[in-house]
Structure formats: C-alpha cells, structure tokens
Motif scaffolding. Sequence first.
Motif, PDB file in Angstrom:
ATOM      1  N   ARG A   1       0.917  -1.266   0.547  1.00 14.28           N
ATOM      2  CA  ARG A   1      -0.399   0.542   0.231  1.00 14.28           C
ATOM      3  C   ARG A   1       0.940   0.924  -0.169  1.00 14.28           C
ATOM      4  NH1 ARG A   1      -1.751   4.420   3.563  1.00 14.28           N
ATOM      5  NH2 ARG A   1      -3.265   4.514   2.658  1.00 14.28           N
ATOM      6  N   GLN A   2       0.621   1.758  -0.918  1.00 14.79           N
ATOM      7  CA  GLN A   2       1.324   3.816  -1.174  1.00 14.79           C
ATOM      8  C   GLN A   2       0.456   4.677  -0.306  1.00 14.79           C
ATOM      9  OE1 GLN A   2       2.658   3.742  -4.983  1.00 14.79           O
ATOM     10  NE2 GLN A   2       5.110   3.481  -3.935  1.00 14.79           N
ATOM     11  N   SER A   3       1.005   5.235   0.727  1.00 12.33           N
ATOM     12  CA  SER A   3       0.306   6.779   0.663  1.00 12.33           C
ATOM     13  C   SER A   3      -0.190   7.462  -0.388  1.00 12.33           C
ATOM     14  CB  SER A   3       1.142   7.271   1.568  1.00 12.33           C
ATOM     15  OG  SER A   3       1.750   7.876   1.767  1.00 12.33           O
ATOM     16  N   ASP A   4      -0.495   8.958  -0.162  1.00 15.58           N
ATOM     17  CA  ASP A   4      -0.827   9.748  -1.365  1.00 15.58           C
ATOM     18  C   ASP A   4       0.770  10.264  -1.831  1.00 15.58           C
ATOM     19  OD1 ASP A   4      -3.714   9.028  -1.129  1.00 15.58           O
ATOM     20  OD2 ASP A   4      -3.797  10.403   0.180  1.00 15.58           O
ATOM     21  N   ASP A   5       1.537  10.231  -0.594  1.00 17.35           N
ATOM     22  CA  ASP A   5       2.703  10.992  -1.092  1.00 17.35           C
ATOM     23  C   ASP A   5       3.468  10.103  -2.011  1.00 17.35           C
ATOM     24  OD1 ASP A   5       3.939   9.581   0.651  1.00 17.35           O
ATOM     25  OD2 ASP A   5       4.542  11.066   1.996  1.00 17.35           O
ATOM     26  N   GLY A   6       3.169   8.766  -1.932  1.00 23.98           N
ATOM     27  CA  GLY A   6       3.913   7.985  -2.594  1.00 23.98           C
ATOM     28  C   GLY A   6       4.525   6.768  -1.075  1.00 23.98           C
ATOM     29  N   SER A   7       4.810   6.753   0.155  1.00 27.75           N
ATOM     30  CA  SER A   7       5.487   6.461   0.850  1.00 27.75           C
ATOM     31  C   SER A   7       5.262   5.311   1.218  1.00 27.75           C
ATOM     32  CB  SER A   7       6.108   7.037   2.052  1.00 27.75           C
ATOM     33  OG  SER A   7       4.690   7.412   2.456  1.00 27.75           O
ATOM     34  N   ASP A   8       6.748   3.996   1.558  1.00 29.31           N
ATOM     35  CA  ASP A   8       5.806   2.907   2.306  1.00 29.31           C
ATOM     36  C   ASP A   8       4.079   2.944   3.245  1.00 29.31           C
ATOM     37  OD1 ASP A   8       5.649   0.680   2.613  1.00 29.31           O
ATOM     38  OD2 ASP A   8       6.411   0.784   3.759  1.00 29.31           O
ATOM     39  N   ALA A   9       3.287   2.608   3.151  1.00 29.11           N
ATOM     40  CA  ALA A   9       1.920   2.456   4.510  1.00 29.11           C
ATOM     41  C   ALA A   9       1.825   1.002   4.244  1.00 29.11           C
ATOM     42  CB  ALA A   9       1.123   3.970   3.251  1.00 29.11           C
ATOM     43  N   GLY A  10       2.794   0.202   4.621  1.00 27.77           N
ATOM     44  CA  GLY A  10       2.753  -1.836   5.039  1.00 27.77           C
ATOM     45  C   GLY A  10       1.982  -2.094   3.751  1.00 27.77           C
TER      46      GLY A  10
ATOM     47  N   SER B   1      -3.228  -8.976   5.790  1.00 30.42           N
ATOM     48  CA  SER B   1      -1.894  -7.388   5.217  1.00 30.42           C
ATOM     49  C   SER B   1      -2.081  -6.741   7.064  1.00 30.42           C
ATOM     50  CB  SER B   1      -3.099  -6.714   4.637  1.00 30.42           C
ATOM     51  OG  SER B   1      -4.295  -6.744   4.962  1.00 30.42           O
ATOM     52  N   THR B   2      -1.110  -6.134   6.890  1.00 27.30           N
ATOM     53  CA  THR B   2      -1.071  -4.812   7.885  1.00 27.30           C
ATOM     54  C   THR B   2      -0.802  -3.012   7.319  1.00 27.30           C
ATOM     55  OG1 THR B   2      -0.202  -6.199   9.764  1.00 27.30           O
ATOM     56  CG2 THR B   2       0.147  -4.277   9.818  1.00 27.30           C
ATOM     57  N   VAL B   3      -1.834  -2.645   8.012  1.00 25.77           N
ATOM     58  CA  VAL B   3      -1.115  -1.598   6.871  1.00 25.77           C
ATOM     59  C   VAL B   3      -1.811  -0.319   7.299  1.00 25.77           C
ATOM     60  CG1 VAL B   3      -2.196  -2.233   4.196  1.00 25.77           C
ATOM     61  CG2 VAL B   3      -3.879  -1.394   5.538  1.00 25.77           C
ATOM     62  N   PHE B   4      -1.119   1.171   7.050  1.00 25.14           N
ATOM     63  CA  PHE B   4      -1.383   1.831   7.556  1.00 25.14           C
ATOM     64  C   PHE B   4      -1.460   3.600   7.127  1.00 25.14           C
ATOM     65  CE2 PHE B   4       2.937   0.612   7.950  1.00 25.14           C
ATOM     66  CZ  PHE B   4       3.698   1.420   7.471  1.00 25.14           C
TER      67      PHE B   4
ATOM     68  N   ASP C   1      -6.989  14.254  13.401  1.00 27.32           N
ATOM     69  CA  ASP C   1      -5.809  13.629  13.621  1.00 27.32           C
ATOM     70  C   ASP C   1      -5.957  11.958  12.327  1.00 27.32           C
ATOM     71  OD1 ASP C   1      -3.665  11.638  13.431  1.00 27.32           O
ATOM     72  OD2 ASP C   1      -3.621  12.073  15.800  1.00 27.32           O
ATOM     73  N   PRO C   2      -5.889  12.218  11.795  1.00 26.05           N
ATOM     74  CA  PRO C   2      -6.738  10.948  10.712  1.00 26.05           C
ATOM     75  C   PRO C   2      -5.732   9.838  10.246  1.00 26.05           C
ATOM     76  CG  PRO C   2      -6.111  12.700   9.339  1.00 26.05           C
ATOM     77  CD  PRO C   2      -5.362  13.035  10.472  1.00 26.05           C
ATOM     78  N   ARG C   3      -4.563   9.423  11.286  1.00 24.08           N
ATOM     79  CA  ARG C   3      -3.860   8.397  11.546  1.00 24.08           C
ATOM     80  C   ARG C   3      -5.243   6.419  11.274  1.00 24.08           C
ATOM     81  NH1 ARG C   3      -0.253   8.877  15.601  1.00 24.08           N
ATOM     82  NH2 ARG C   3      -1.271  10.144  16.809  1.00 24.08           N
ATOM     83  N   PHE C   4      -4.551   5.678  10.920  1.00 27.24           N
ATOM     84  CA  PHE C   4      -4.701   4.892  11.652  1.00 27.24           C
ATOM     85  C   PHE C   4      -3.701   3.416  10.902  1.00 27.24           C
ATOM     86  CE2 PHE C   4      -5.089   3.739   6.674  1.00 27.24           C
ATOM     87  CZ  PHE C   4      -4.918   3.000   6.477  1.00 27.24           C
ATOM     88  N   TRP C   5      -4.120   2.653  11.910  1.00 28.68           N
ATOM     89  CA  TRP C   5      -3.786   0.985  11.332  1.00 28.68           C
ATOM     90  C   TRP C   5      -4.581   0.206  11.200  1.00 28.68           C
ATOM     91  CZ3 TRP C   5      -3.906  -3.907  13.966  1.00 28.68           C
ATOM     92  CH2 TRP C   5      -2.835  -4.555  13.901  1.00 28.68           C
ATOM     93  N   ALA C   6      -4.550  -1.013  10.506  1.00 31.64           N
ATOM     94  CA  ALA C   6      -5.450  -2.087  10.622  1.00 31.64           C
ATOM     95  C   ALA C   6      -4.628  -3.252   9.644  1.00 31.64           C
ATOM     96  CB  ALA C   6      -6.714  -1.847   9.358  1.00 31.64           C
ATOM     97  N   SER C   7      -4.896  -4.608  10.444  1.00 32.61           N
ATOM     98  CA  SER C   7      -4.633  -5.264  10.394  1.00 32.61           C
ATOM     99  C   SER C   7      -5.497  -6.831  10.352  1.00 32.61           C
ATOM    100  CB  SER C   7      -2.897  -6.310  11.232  1.00 32.61           C
ATOM    101  OG  SER C   7      -2.824  -7.162  10.724  1.00 32.61           O
ATOM    102  N   GLY C   8      -5.415  -7.267   8.605  1.00 36.79           N
ATOM    103  CA  GLY C   8      -6.434  -8.499   9.104  1.00 36.79           C
ATOM    104  C   GLY C   8      -6.147  -9.554   8.415  1.00 36.79           C
TER     105      GLY C   8
END
Length: 294
Positions: free
Chosen positions: A51-60, A81-84, A107-114
């Motif tokens: 998963r890539q964030s909007d700025d292209g950085s790694d997001a899990g 997966s585990t994404v953030f 503060d719209p940060r999130f983390w999800a795994s499943g």
Amino acid sequence: MFEREKSTASAWFRRLRDEIVAAFESLEDSHNSGPFSDAEPGCFEIRETKRQSDDGSDAGGGLMSVMRGGRVFEKVGVNVSTVFGTLGERAQQAMAARKGIPGMTEDPRFWASGISLVAHMQNPHVPAVHMNTRMFWTPHAWWFGGGSDLNPCIEYEDDTTHFHATQKSHLDPHGAGLYPRLRDWADEYFYIPHRKRARGVGGIFMDDYCTGDWQDDFTLTQDIGRAFLPAYLPLVEKRRSQPFSENDKNAQLVHRGLYAEYNLVYDRGTKFGLETGHDPDAVLMSLPPLAKWV
C-alpha cells in the motif's frame, strides 16, 4: 500506546493464514477420486502486496495467496495485510459517520490488520465460503470485526446445521447470547437489497466491535478464526467427490453472480480497501473466476 496489541493481532492473523493455506493444500493433495481428481493438485501462488500513501511513501502491505484451477478449489484466496497511514477525506467522513469517532479530522491516522479468505469450488455441491477477521485502530478508538458465512449454490440442510453449530460452540464460552447476536448480524450484513435475498445461508459477523476490554475482544476474534476450519473442512470432504450435472454447474455460475454483485456494490471491506489505496488485485481477490447472469 497499543503497539504491543497491534503486533500481537497482526502476528495472529498471519498464523491463522498459514494454518488455513496448509489445510487447503492438503485437501488438494488428498483428492484422488471423483471429478477433477485427474488434474494436478493446486498450490498457492504467493506475492507481496504493497500500500502506498498519497505521497508515495510505504504504508504497509501483506501477502496475497491465490490458488487457481485445482482439484478441489477453482479459485481460493487467503490474504493477510497490515496497513497504516492517513485516512483521506472521504474515508474520514465515512468512519466518522458510521462510528462517531471524535477527532478524526484533526488526527486521521489509522492502522489496520487482518486476514480475508474467499473460496470458490470446482464441484457445485461444495459450498463457497468467506471468512475474515480484522483489527482497526485510530488515535481515538480501536475495534475488531469479521466472521464467516457459507454460500452454497445447492443447499444441504445438514451442511448448514454443521456450519452454524461449530461456530456456536466457539462463541458460547463468550456468553450464551453472543452467537444469536452475531448470526443475526450476518443475516443483516450479507443481505442483497436489490435482489431481496441473502447471498447464502449465513454464519456469524461483527463490525465496529469494542467492549472496552481489548484482550476479551481479541480472544473472541481469535475464536471466530479458530471456528473456520472445523466448520468448513468436513463439508468439503463430504461433497468434493459427489457427481454433478451440467444443470448443477449452471446453478453454481448463476449463484456466483450474486456473490459478485454483493462484493462490488455493498461490501465495506472492498470499498475501504480501494478507497485507501491498497493493492486492487488483493482487494478484488474475492471475485469468482467465472460467473453468469440470467
């Protein structure tokens, strides 16, 4: 805060994935009679997802494991997966509206795994099945979700009874009223409004589940995952060599159309995965290899 819990949950989903993949490959190896037994046993093709964030950085990311054209499974995917990262504006609005989470905009940060699993079978007498369990975290809240449901194109009452009874036995230690609640939740969630019918014969389901006791809720989520193999494997063993007709296969393909409609139109996990930039092939793994509409 919650780093230990996140790590514990993510590791559990991976262990459950490994157990299910091994069990499904064992079914392929042991199928030596009836339709499709002359084919080569299937095995999982595995690739990493990102998963890539909007700025292209790694997001899990995670692992996408798919078997196609086997003796027992026509297509089955078992993804973990585990994404953030940061939830986009539309995802923030959806979360805030459904869960009433305070501070989402600030503060719209999130983390999800499943783990997410969907199996479409070669023999139309063997029911298709879905299972997932997951944990979601924001700085202001956390919750669990998931369940499993059975989707036969040819219904057998004894199969349905076994599937539900096994799930009930795993939920009863958490309270006598929990199984009926999660059963009814599944019936409501897996309903297809435009067809005015359920997509299968139900199962158990929960979403946005948080009692405030993380360990109790995580243990429940584990037991939902543990119920899957004993609820489903005996049905595969019983039906995989059963003879079927062209009409049976046609019924299977038409029923798969229902499954595709539901997942593309209503399923929250599909919408969330695509909205937050996860690998679309992994998100859409649930779609059947072949389907038809009348």
